[in-house]
Design a protein around this motif. Structure first.
Motif, PDB file in Angstrom:
ATOM      1  N   GLU A 165      -7.166   7.669 -12.366  1.00  0.00           N
ATOM      2  CA  GLU A 165      -6.782   6.984 -11.125  1.00  0.00           C
ATOM      3  C   GLU A 165      -5.528   6.139 -11.335  1.00  0.00           C
ATOM      4  O   GLU A 165      -4.631   6.122 -10.497  1.00  0.00           O
ATOM      5  N   ASN A 166      -5.446   5.429 -12.474  1.00  0.00           N
ATOM      6  CA  ASN A 166      -4.233   4.655 -12.786  1.00  0.00           C
ATOM      7  C   ASN A 166      -3.027   5.572 -12.940  1.00  0.00           C
ATOM      8  O   ASN A 166      -1.923   5.249 -12.484  1.00  0.00           O
ATOM      9  N   ALA A 167      -3.222   6.723 -13.582  1.00  0.00           N
ATOM     10  CA  ALA A 167      -2.126   7.680 -13.763  1.00  0.00           C
ATOM     11  C   ALA A 167      -1.653   8.205 -12.408  1.00  0.00           C
ATOM     12  O   ALA A 167      -0.449   8.337 -12.172  1.00  0.00           O
ATOM     13  N   ARG A 168      -2.584   8.474 -11.514  1.00  0.00           N
ATOM     14  CA  ARG A 168      -2.207   8.942 -10.177  1.00  0.00           C
ATOM     15  C   ARG A 168      -1.418   7.877  -9.429  1.00  0.00           C
ATOM     16  O   ARG A 168      -0.423   8.167  -8.770  1.00  0.00           O
ATOM     17  N   GLN A 169      -1.874   6.635  -9.513  1.00  0.00           N
ATOM     18  CA  GLN A 169      -1.168   5.550  -8.834  1.00  0.00           C
ATOM     19  C   GLN A 169       0.244   5.394  -9.383  1.00  0.00           C
ATOM     20  O   GLN A 169       1.197   5.221  -8.624  1.00  0.00           O
ATOM     21  N   TRP A 170       0.387   5.453 -10.723  1.00  0.00           N
ATOM     22  CA  TRP A 170       1.710   5.346 -11.316  1.00  0.00           C
ATOM     23  C   TRP A 170       2.586   6.495 -10.833  1.00  0.00           C
ATOM     24  O   TRP A 170       3.740   6.297 -10.453  1.00  0.00           O
TER      25      TRP A 170
END
Length: 143
Positions: free
Chosen positions: A77-82
């Motif tokens: 999820e953090n990777a997607r947001q970045w």
């Protein structure tokens, strides 16, 4: 860069570079660059580096700072947001798959052995179904 965090190895030399973004201006001490990576296990991490006024700054003494670098493990999820904030739509979809307005399907990431991946690819080729369709079929037919 190579770093062990919580007993896991993160290595920019062996992981797959997925995307990058940066800010730089000649003489700007706040310059930075970030690169999103994915390990063979499917885990994501961010490698960043920057100048003495960036978020990657490191203290070298009282009121003294220098540039630095850091590896930060990321959830999917953090990777997607970045990626949403720093990459183009095409780059995002190349990593996480095509975005549809239909929310009945969700992208998931998991690790399976190389042999299982090859078998799944062979099954997809033989049946004309996508790998996603085959996995969903296996889950639904499991009793």
């Amino acid at each position: 860069m190579k770093k062990i965090i919580n007993g896991k190895l993160y290595n920019t030399q062996t992981a797959k570079l997925l995307g990058e973004d940066s800010y730089s201006h000649p003489g700007d001490l706040a310059c930075w660059s970030e690169e999103l990576y994915q390990k063979r296990t499917g885990e994501f991490f961010l490698y960043g580096q920057g100048g003495p006024m960036s978020r990657y700054a490191q203290t070298t003494g009282q009121n003294e700072w220098s540039g630095g670098e850091q590896i930060q493990p990321m959830t999917i999820e953090n990777a997607r947001q970045w990626a949403e904030q720093h990459l183009s739509a095409d780059e995002y979809e190349a990593i996480f798959g095509e975005i549809t307005e239909d929310d009945s399907k969700k992208n998931v990431t998991f690790s399976i052995t190389k042999d299982a991946i090859e078998l799944l690819a062979r099954m997809a080729s033989e049946t004309g179904k996508t790998r996603s369709e085959l996995v969903e079929e296996m889950i639904r037919n499991h009793r």
